[in-house]
Design an enzyme around this catalytic site. Structure first.
Site, short mmCIF file in Angstrom:
data_model
loop_
_atom_site.label_atom_id
_atom_site.label_comp_id
_atom_site.label_asym_id
_atom_site.label_seq_id
_atom_site.Cartn_x
_atom_site.Cartn_y
_atom_site.Cartn_z
N ASN A 162 0.86 -1.18 0.00
CA ASN A 162 0.00 0.00 0.00
C ASN A 162 0.89 1.23 0.00
OD1 ASN A 162 -2.88 -1.06 0.39
ND2 ASN A 162 -1.67 -2.21 1.91
N GLU A 163 1.11 1.73 -1.19
CA GLU A 163 2.01 2.87 -1.35
C GLU A 163 1.29 4.16 -0.94
OE1 GLU A 163 4.94 2.32 -1.73
OE2 GLU A 163 5.44 0.88 -3.31
N PRO A 164 2.03 5.27 -0.81
CA PRO A 164 1.40 6.54 -0.47
C PRO A 164 0.18 6.80 -1.35
CG PRO A 164 3.76 6.79 -0.45
CD PRO A 164 3.49 5.39 -0.93
#
Ligand code: F6R
Length: 637
Positions: A162-164
């Protein structure tokens, strides 16, 4: 939002953080919770549902669980597991797939049932991805939800992948990987171009539904993002900060990973502290940097307005404190990293005698020496010391295929010209091995040998730039590296023995080394552990009693001001020598992924930036103004 305030020291932390001296100790809390859960559920005839992570971080936890399985009879027969994520496009038997990783690091060593282990399907067809992700969520629900979720954290603040930008409601889905994440994975994939662009990951929402969450983090590189996640306002820009909303989440970190928390970095801001000499230096330097003033210009008001009134009472007034710390900082500076012969050394970081010294520089990979202490090496050699540089590993994994191909083609051409049948045969066979392995395959041992030789050549020409005789270079090719892959290295007796033998042979008066505080599975950290063990084997040797150890911070970072015990200034010319030295490492044109910064892409540019920045800090503190500085910390055995 809950605030943890047990000691008064952690009042800025919105997630419980337990700090342990080592990663191994930090794993025990999660290992105990998992053990208790599995046993309690087994006693009730029920399953325990674990959410698992991959990457370097959980490896030690998995080793501990395997140990408990083997030695303490911990059975995984009632465990159902769900992994956080998988690279999209990789099959389960790809060496870098997370399925393969889990088999190698845990599943193959315990009695978990194959059908109870779940990893998202990296090969789901595009049209089927959504359904496959929904089915994954459904399977978690059917299993009764996750009891304990294990997480690592990426430098972007990602949990799972879950990236930025990933919100608290996000569920299992196909995502695009952040460029920093891809760069961090480049070494595993033997080149950034091989790193998949997409992955399937559980969502933040999926993770938040786990009943208990442990986030583990090791090494200085994670310190900043840990502090931001725990102390900052929860934000989708740092997905791990969204864990602040979880009722039962604990961060278990080692000391280096905790080093940016307010209670560790500026403890006087959040509570009373003992004003030891080290704490005083740290606080006064911090105060000067914060207020943008030279040390000698700090006033009583600066101290009182910045939570340091008690320091003023104990050791003030400001004038005395300022002079004391100014002198201490001044005394770290020396143009004589091997000590200045025949000079009064009472205020110098290194002792004057013996002279010349036998200086041993340990470089985990062939660029670390020049990158971190190229200027110092140049000075040591010029000042007449007997310098030996030992490259602990061959660094062959970091050589791109394009470079080895160029070298092989050169050998083939030369072989043809000289009609050298043996040489031609070898080179043609290596070329064939290169072609057969494809982009993702593992290098054969011939290829690794060739790549290692390329790095040796680069190290020699870099050494020449710095005035180091090629004869003074030693290539240890430690076996842990030759037999392994990134994130899975494990040092053994032979590694320690090889280094101990060198120590015994060189009998150094000073050793320059790095790796303390790094991620424990990283090459520098393993090399540092090997050094510590090798030094233990040398215990009792007479040279050891008179040997000083200087730590350099490692590529991409420098010690903080208060940590630096020796600062070696470089003139503009010396900085240029160093940059040219780095430039000889042509296969390492781009900086190492582990130190990647968004804005600087070339390793020489990064070295210049770091060393100049250190000099600027000395300058703003009111000390002499230099072009560049390399810093070292004294290490006691
Ligand atoms: C892995 C995962 C990632 C890693 C993170 C840290 O399953 O979900 O979030 O935990 O990238 O990686 P390491 O531990 O290699 O530093």
């Amino acid at each position: 939002m809950k605030r943890i305030d047990a000691s008064g020291l952690s009042q800025r932390e919105c997630i419980a953080v337990n700090i342990y001296p080592t990663a191994d100790e930090a794993c025990l809390q999660a290992a105990d919770a998992i053990t208790d859960l599995i046993r309690a559920r087994a006693a009730e005839g029920k399953s325990a549902v674990l959410g698992l992570a991959t990457g370097s971080t959980p490896v030690r936890l998995y080793r501990e669980l395997i140990r408990r399985h083997r030695e303490e009879g911990l059975s995984f027969a009632n465990v159902i597991s769900f992994n956080l994520d998988e690279y999209y496009g990789l099959s389960g038997d790809h060496p870098e797939s997370y399925r393969r990783f889990m088999q190698d690091q845990l599943f193959d060593h315990v009695d978990i049932l194959a059908e109870n282990t779940h990893v998202p399907d990296g090969l789901a067809q595009r049209d089927d991805v959504l359904a496959s992700c929904q089915a994954y969520e459904e399977a978690i629900r059917e299993a009764g939800g996750i009891d304990i979720q294990i997480l690592g954290i990426g430098r972007t603040g990602h949990i799972g992948f879950n990236e930025p930008g990933s919100g608290p409601q996000s569920r299992t889905r196909l995502v695009t990987l952040d460029s920093l994440t891809r760069r961090d994975a480049a070494r595993d994939f033997l080149g950034e171009e091989n790193v998949p662009r997409h992955a399937i990951t559980m969502g933040v929402g999926t993770i938040l539904e786990a009943r208990k969450v442990f986030l583990l983090a090791w090494g200085e590189a994670k310190a900043k993002v840990i502090a931001e996640s725990v102390e900052g306002t929860p934000t989708e820009s740092i997905p791990a900060s969204l864990l602040q909303a979880h009722e039962d989440c604990v961060f278990c970190v080692d000391e280096p990973a905790s080093s940016h928390l307010t209670r560790v970095r500026y403890p006087w801001v959040v509570g009373p502290v003992e004003w030891t000499a080290e704490m005083t230096r740290k606080a006064v330097v911090w105060l000067a940097q914060k207020s943008g003033k030279a040390l000698l210009k700090l006033t009583d008001e600066d101290y009182t307005e910045n939570s340091m009134a008690d320091l003023l009472t104990e050791k003030g007034p400001a004038y005395d404190l300022n002079i004391d710390i100014f002198n201490q900082t001044q005394h770290t500076i020396t143009g004589w990293p091997g000590g200045k012969p025949d000079a009064d050394d009472s205020h110098r970081p290194e002792r004057a005698s013996p002279f010349p010294k036998r200086s041993l520089v340990l470089s985990p990979e062939p660029t670390d020496d020049v990158f971190c202490l190229g200027g110092t090496l140049h000075r040591l050699a010029n000042q007449g010391h007997e310098v030996t540089v030992a490259y602990q590993t061959s660094g062959n994994l970091a050589v791109p295929d394009t470079d080895v191909r160029r070298a092989i083609e050169l050998i083939i051409e030369l072989g043809e010209k000289l009609h050298d049948v043996a040489e031609l045969k070898f080179a043609r066979s290596v070329l064939e091995q290169l072609e057969q392995k494809g982009a993702f395959g593992e290098d054969t041992s011939d290829l690794r040998t060739m790549k290692g030789l390329i790095r040796r050549g680069e190290a020699r020409s870099s050494g020449r730039m710095l005035g180091i005789d090629p004869e003074a270079l030693r290539f240890l090719d430690l076996p842990f590296y030759e037999n392994g892959r990134y994130r899975r290295f494990k040092a053994g007796d032979e590694d320690v023995e090889r280094l101990a033998k060198l120590l015994d042979e060189v009998q150094p008066h000073q050793i320059f080394a790095t790796g303390q505080g790094h991620d424990p599975l990283s090459v520098p950290a393993i090399c540092f552990d090997v050094l510590v063990e090798a030094l233990k084997r040398c215990e009792g040797a007479s040279w050891l009693a008179d040997c000083w150890i200087w730590l350099y911070r490692g590529p991409g970072a420098e010690w903080e001001m208060h940590e630096m015990d020796m600062a070696v200034p470089l003139s503009p010319d010396e900085l240029e020598f160093k940059i040219k030295g780095i430039y000889q490492h042509q296969t390492q044109r781009s900086q190492s992924p582990s130190v990647a910064k968004q804005d600087v892409h070339d390793s020489w540019a990064l070295a210049r930036q770091l060393n100049s920045a250190t000099a600027q800090v000395y300058d703003t503190l009111g000390l002499a103004e230099y072009e560049a500085i390399e810093g070292f910390k004294h290490y006691s055995l």
